[in-house]
Design a protein around this motif. Structure first.
Motif, short mmCIF file in Angstrom:
data_model
loop_
_atom_site.label_atom_id
_atom_site.label_comp_id
_atom_site.label_asym_id
_atom_site.label_seq_id
_atom_site.Cartn_x
_atom_site.Cartn_y
_atom_site.Cartn_z
N VAL A 74 -9.53 1.50 19.22
CA VAL A 74 -10.18 1.84 20.31
C VAL A 74 -11.29 2.97 20.01
CG1 VAL A 74 -10.23 2.82 22.59
CG2 VAL A 74 -8.32 0.92 21.99
N THR B 280 -12.83 3.58 17.29
CA THR B 280 -13.83 3.02 16.09
C THR B 280 -14.58 2.22 17.20
OG1 THR B 280 -12.28 2.74 14.36
CG2 THR B 280 -14.22 1.38 14.44
N ALA B 281 -14.16 1.42 18.12
CA ALA B 281 -14.92 0.66 19.15
C ALA B 281 -15.62 1.67 20.01
CB ALA B 281 -13.85 -0.08 19.93
N THR C 162 -18.75 2.87 17.80
CA THR C 162 -19.68 1.77 17.86
C THR C 162 -20.48 1.55 18.97
OG1 THR C 162 -17.92 0.80 16.06
CG2 THR C 162 -19.99 -0.76 17.16
#
Length: 663
Positions: free
Chosen positions: A206, A208-209, A212
Motif C-alpha cells: 500500500v 508503494t501504491a 506511485t
C-alpha cells in the motif's frame, strides 16, 4: 505543472474516487468500518491523521513550505550536535523535499493505522455496549473515568504523542546529521509487524501504491533526456539506515511489551515471515560505510543480520516461557558447577574486553568507536551466564527462552545506539569559516572553498581510523603529510563546495557539492531559523582551458530576491589560480584567470620569455582584444563560446578555451 497536463490530473482524481466508491459500495458499504470500529473510534484512525497533519503543517509553516514548497528551510532543523537542542527535537518532523515528505506520510498512512488498531482507542477491559457519547463513558467498571482511558484522548493525544516521541528518539540517536520522520515510520512498522505480521506486509505494498499515486498526481507526464548528470554517491549511501534499524527495534520492543501485557501471542511463523519480507522490501538490511568518495554496502552481512533479527523477534514474541534448562547442574560433581562455569565464562569475556581495548590503541583503531560496540557485544555474550551468578533475590523467576530473546533485542538496540553518541558530541570552532569570501546572513556564513578541512570537532577525540584497503604493515605515501594527518582524524576530512557555517547552531556542512555546482552552474542555499529564512544564490562561471583544468570563479548573492538577477549585490567568493593553455602561439604562453569583481569577467595573461607581455579582458562574442602581437576573438559555435588566439607574424589561429556550460 504545465496547463496542458491538468486534464490528466483531473481524470486521475476522478478515476481514483470512482474506484474507491465502487469498492465501498460493492463490498457491503459499511463492512470496512464494522471491521475496525470495535477498536477505533467511529472506525477512523484519528491518531494517524493527526500525526500526518502535524508533519504537513510543520513542513508548510515552520519550514516555509507555503513560501517555497519545493525548497523548504532545513538547515536549522537537522541534528548537527547534542549541543544544538533545536535540531534534536525538530529533525524527526522536518523534511528536505516534497518527495521526502510524501514518502514518509505515505508510510505513515499505510502502517500507522495497523499500529493504532493494535493499540486501540478503547481500553482493553472496556465493553463495547457501555461506549456512549463518543467514548466519554467507556467502561462500567469505572476505568473510563481516567483521562488517559478516554477514547478521544487515546486517539488524538496519546497515539500521536507516542509517534512523535519515536521520531525524537530516532533523531537523537541517529548516526550523524539526520532529517525526516522515517525513523518513526520504521518504529511504527516494528510495532505493527509483531502485532499483525501479514497485514503489515500488505501495508508495504500500500505504501508503494500511495507513493506511485503521489508521483502521478504531481507529475502526470515525465520528460527525460539522455543527459549525463554530475558525479553523485549511490542512492543507498544517503539512507539513514541506522535510524531506520533503531526505529524498528524500538517498535518491536514496545509491541512485544504490549502483547505480553494483553496476553496475545501471534503465530511465530507469521512473525518470522513478516519481519523478513518487510526487512527485504524496506532495506532494513542496509549496512553502509562511507569514506572519501568511496562507499561500501555490506549486503551479505546485512542479510545475515536481518535473518538473525527475525529469529530473535520470533522467539521474543512467540517463544516458550520455559526457563533455560540448568544443564550444567545435572553433571557429575567432578565437573565444575553451573555457577563455576558461568563465572569462568564471565572471566574469559572480561579478558577479551581488556585485550580488545589494548588492541584498539596499539593498532591505531578509534578507541571510542571500538570500545563501545565491543562492550555491548561482550555484554550480549554474558547474558546466558548471568542467571547462574546473579543472586536469586535479584531475579523474580528463572530466565526463559523468550526472556533471553528479548534481552538479545535490547542488547542489539544498545549496539545500534552506541556509535551515535560520540559522533554527535561535536562543536564548531570560532574560526571554522574557510577562505575569506563568505557572506553573512543572520548568523550563517556561506562561502565556497576547495579542500577545506571540516570545521566540526568532537568533544571526545575518537582517535584515528585506519584505511581498510591497506594492510597493517603498509603505508600510504601517495598523499602529503598534512593530508595523511587529516585522514587519520575521521572528522578532519577535506571537502569542497558551498560551505555553510553557523557556530551558534554547531553547523558546518557542504550545502552544494563542487561537482554538482560545476554541472548545474547555479544553485541556491536556504538559511534561516524559526520564523525567518533567506536564500543565497550561488553561480559559477569559467572557461575550460585547452589541455588543462578550468579557470573558474564562484559568486554569492544575498537578499530577499537573491534568486533573481536583480536580487542583491554579488560577492566574489572564490577565484581559481591562473590556468595556462597547453598550446603556445608564436612562442607566447596564454593563461586565463578570473577577474577581481563578481560576474563573468575573465582576464587573459600573455607571457613571452618569462615576462608578462600584457593582460586584457576576454572579449565578448564577435569582438576582439589585442595583447602584444596576439589577437584574441570569441566566437559562438552552437551553444558554446570559444576563445581563439592568432598571431600576425605566423598567420595561425589556435583554440585557447571554451566557456563552461550547463552539464
Amino acid at each position: 505543472m504545465p496547463l496542458e497536463f491538468a486534464p490528466t490530473r483531473i481524470a486521475l482524481v476522478v478515476s481514483l474516487l470512482v474506484a474507491l466508491g465502487y469498492l465501498w459500495y460493492a463490498e457491503g458499504r459499511g463492512r470496512w468500518v464494522a471491521l475496525v470500529e470495535d477498536r477505533l473510534l467511529y472506525g477512523v484512525p484519528w491518531g494517524t491523521l493527526v500525526t500526518v497533519a502535524i508533519l504537513v503543517a510543520f513542513y508548510a509553516v515552520v519550514q516555509g513550505g507555503v513560501r517555497s514548497w519545493s525548497e523548504p528551510l532545513t538547515l536549522p532543523f537537522i541534528t548537527w550536535s547534542y549541543f544544538y537542542p533545536t535540531g534534536l527535537f525538530t529533525a524527526g518532523f522536518a523534511h528536505g523535499t516534497p518527495g521526502h515528505l510524501a514518502s514518509n506520510t505515505a508510510g505513515t498512512l499505510a502502517l500507522a493505522p495497523i499500529a493504532e488498531y493494535a493499540w486501540g482507542h478503547y481500553p482493553p477491559s472496556s465493553d463495547r455496549r457501555t461506549r456512549t457519547d463518543g467514548g466519554s463513558n467507556v467502561a462500567a467498571d469505572g476505568e473510563g473515568t481516567s483521562l488517559l482511558a478516554r477514547p478521544w484522548v487515546r486517539a488524538v493525544v496519546v497515539f500521536p504523542a507516542a509517534l512523535l516521541v519515536a521520531a525524537v528518539l530516532t533523531a537523537v540517536f541517529a548516526l550523524g546529521p539526520g532529517l525526516g520522520f522515517s525513523g518513526a515510520v520504521f518504529a511504527i512498522a516494528g510495532f505493527a509487524v509483531v502485532s499483525y505480521p501479514l497485514t503489515t506486509v500488505v501495508a508495504v505494498v500500500v505504501t508503494t501504491a500511495l507513493q506511485t499515486l503521489y508521483q502521478a498526481l504531481t507529475q502526470p507526464v515525465v520528460r527525460e533526456t539522455l543527459e549525463v548528470g554530475p558525479p553523485s554517491p549511490p542512492g543507498w549511501a544517503g539512507v539513514g539506515f541506522q535510524a531506520h534499524l533503531l526505529g524498528f527495534l524500538l517498535g518491536v520492543l514496545v509491541g512485544i511489551a504490549l502483547l505480553r501485557r494483553r496476553g496475545r501471542s501471534p503465530a511465530g511463523d507469521r512473525v518470522f515471515v513478516g519481519v523478513v519480507l518487510f526487512g527485504m522490501a524496506q532495506s532494513l538490511w542496509l549496512l553502509v560505510l562511507t569514506g572519501d568518495d568511496v562507499f561500501y554496502l555490506y549486503q551479505g552481512a546485512g542479510i545475515v543480520m536481518l535473518l538473525a533479527l527475525a529469529v530473535a523477534t520470533t522467539v521474543a514474541v512467540a517463544g516458550s516461557d520455559r526457563p533455560i534448562p540448568p544443564t550444567f547442574s545435572r553433571l557429575s560433581r567432578r565437573v565444575p558447577s553451573r555457577e563455576q562455569l558461568a563465572r569462568g565464562w564471565l572471566l574469559v569475556l572480561a579478558v577479551v574486553f581488556l585485550v580488545g581495548i589494548v588492541g584498539a590503541f596499539l593498532d591505531d583503531f578509534s578507541p571510542v568507536l571500538t570500545i563501545a560496540p565491543l562492550a555491548v557485544v561482550v555484554a550480549l555474550l554474558a547474558l546466558p551466564a548471568l542467571p547462574a551468578v546473579v543472586p536469586d533475590r535479584w531475579l523474580s523467576s528463572p530466565v526463559s527462552r523468550r526472556g533471553v530473546a528479548v534481552g538479545c533485542l535490547l542488547a542489539f538496540t544498545v549496539v545500534v545506539v552506541a556509535p551515535s553518541v560520540p559522533l554527535n558530541l561535536l562543536v564548531v570552532g570560532d574560526d571554522a569559516v574557510p577562505g575569506d569570501g563568505e557572506v553573512e546572513v543572520g548568523g550563517y556564513a556561506v562561502t565556497y572553498e576547495q579542500n577545506a578541512t571540516a570545521g566540526q570537532t568532537p568533544v571526545i577525540d575518537p582517535g584515528p581510523i585506519p584505511d581498510p584497503e591497506l594492510d597493517d604493515d603498509e603505508e600510504d605515501d601517495s598523499e602529503p603529510d598534512e593530508l595523511e594527518d587529516a585522514a587519520d582524524d575521521p572528522f578532519a576530512t577535506q571537502q569542497s563546495g558551498v560551505i555553510v557555517v553557523n557556530d551558534d547552531r554547531e553547523i558546518w556542512t557542504v550545502g552544494v557539492r563542487d561537482s554538482l555546482l560545476e554541472h548545474d552552474r547555479e544553485a541556491t542555499v536556504v538559511v534561516g531559523g524559526i520564523g525567518w529564512q533567506e536564500t543565497v544564490a550561488v553561480s559559477r562561471s569559467g572557461w575550460d582551458v585547452i589541455g588543462n583544468e578550468s579557470s573558474y570563479a564562484v559568486d554569492l548573492e544575498t537578499g530577499a530576491d537573491a534568486v533573481d538577477a536583480d536580487g542583491g549585490e554579488a560577492v566574489r567568493s572564490f577565484a581559481s589560480e591562473p590556468i595556462e593553455a597547453e598550446v603556445r602561439v608564436d612562442g607566447h604562453t596564454i593563461a586565463i584567470e578570473p577577474g577581481d569583481g563578481a560576474g563573468d569577467a575573465f582576464e587573459l595573461r600573455v607571457v613571452a620569455d618569462g615576462e608578462v607581455v600584457g593582460t586584457a579582458d576576454i572579449p565578448a562574442v564577435n569582438e576582439t582584444a589585442t595583447v602584444g602581437d596576439l589577437e584574441f576573438d570569441t566566437e559562438a559555435v552552437g551553444d558554446v563560446d570559444r576563445l581563439y588566439a592568432s598571431a600576425d607574424a605566423t598567420d595561425t589561429e589556435a583554440l585557447i578555451a571554451e566557456r563552461e556550460t550547463d552539464g
